[in-house]
Enzyme design. Sequence first.
Site, mmCIF file in Angstrom:
data_model
loop_
_atom_site.group_PDB
_atom_site.id
_atom_site.type_symbol
_atom_site.label_atom_id
_atom_site.label_comp_id
_atom_site.label_asym_id
_atom_site.label_seq_id
_atom_site.Cartn_x
_atom_site.Cartn_y
_atom_site.Cartn_z
ATOM 1 N N CYS A 97 -15.876 8.925 8.349
ATOM 2 C CA CYS A 97 -14.899 7.889 8.139
ATOM 3 C C CYS A 97 -14.525 7.285 9.744
ATOM 4 O O CYS A 97 -14.417 6.067 9.916
ATOM 5 C CB CYS A 97 -13.578 8.615 7.828
ATOM 6 S SG CYS A 97 -12.805 9.923 8.946
ATOM 7 N N HIS A 150 -8.840 12.131 9.155
ATOM 8 C CA HIS A 150 -9.198 10.731 8.399
ATOM 9 C C HIS A 150 -8.576 9.632 9.232
ATOM 10 O O HIS A 150 -7.518 9.796 9.762
ATOM 11 C CB HIS A 150 -8.888 10.662 6.816
ATOM 12 C CG HIS A 150 -9.478 9.691 6.147
ATOM 13 N ND1 HIS A 150 -10.658 9.397 6.149
ATOM 14 C CD2 HIS A 150 -8.717 8.693 5.596
ATOM 15 C CE1 HIS A 150 -10.801 8.384 5.604
ATOM 16 N NE2 HIS A 150 -9.882 7.963 5.046
ATOM 17 N N ASP A 170 -9.512 0.766 4.588
ATOM 18 C CA ASP A 170 -10.310 1.827 4.588
ATOM 19 C C ASP A 170 -11.750 1.606 4.242
ATOM 20 O O ASP A 170 -11.906 0.889 3.184
ATOM 21 C CB ASP A 170 -9.724 3.047 3.887
ATOM 22 C CG ASP A 170 -10.402 4.457 4.085
ATOM 23 O OD1 ASP A 170 -11.187 4.489 5.079
ATOM 24 O OD2 ASP A 170 -9.748 5.477 3.656
#
Length: 313
Positions: free
Chosen positions: A89, A132, A147
């Site tokens: 991520c 995250h 994202d």
Amino acid sequence: MGPQQPTYTDAQVEAYLSRIAYTPTAKVEDVRQRAQSDALSTLSELQRRHLAAVPWGNSGLHYSQHHTISLHPDSLYEKIVERRLDGYCMESTGIFFIVLRSLGYQVYATGGRVSYAAATEVDNGLYMAMGHMVLIVTIDGAKYMVDVGFGNNCATAPLPFQEGATATCIAPSEMRLIKDSLVECSDTTQKLWIYQTRNNPDSPWVPNFCFSEVEFLPQDFGVMNFSVSQKPTSFFVQNFVCVRMILDPTGREIIGQCIMSGKEVKQRIKGQTEVLQVLQTEEDRVKALAKYFDMHLRNSEVEGIRGLTSQIK
């Protein structure tokens, strides 16, 4: 005036656009003009192309001699654009963050907590520590969550900050944002955004991660990255995973995903799963990474997994 925020050169952005197959001969100025005239559509296409081209994975922790993850902009560029490897991520979203800023988008990053429901499939209302990265992009005064680094449940398009507004994730699955307090918080007046998905319109909503609108700084992600990549009990330390989204022939819709997990390579198209290959050896996995993910590892990187719990034996 604070320190200048990192950007990439026009040549680097053009190489990135080529990497994600945005257009055959995309020029930075052309994309900047598109972003100014139709910011949301351009952002959506960039996100979609990125998800289909850049695998979500943690090869650097397993197939390397150093077993570390760097978030330095130059390291991200070398790994994801020049080497055409994967990123988890904070790597994948990290480079996307810098590219968006380089194209003129109003964007900042914040931190999120992954839910136990996403990690263990048991929805107990609890969340893990900060681990995250989420981007918040403002277009014409409206905020969107963006994202590109949450694996198989990643949002496939920008989500507006409109509580409960449902959108297609990968048909028939759906995604949305809601705002709620966490069960562990003593002050229930504090509400966070929660990203949820469900397999189809008849399935229950599952929380994936929560986040606030507070901007995080590079040093915050440095602490998060160290914990996620070096803590012995971290999922990413113990396991090797790789996920790539699959586009339809027109490039306008994400219709599925290719997933390498454990000893299997699976393809999931519109809710239907097919096992493409069962991996018997490390050689099988290295060849499968090249075949299904276009990831070509060096000999020294392949040797790096020897002795780790993630090695196929």
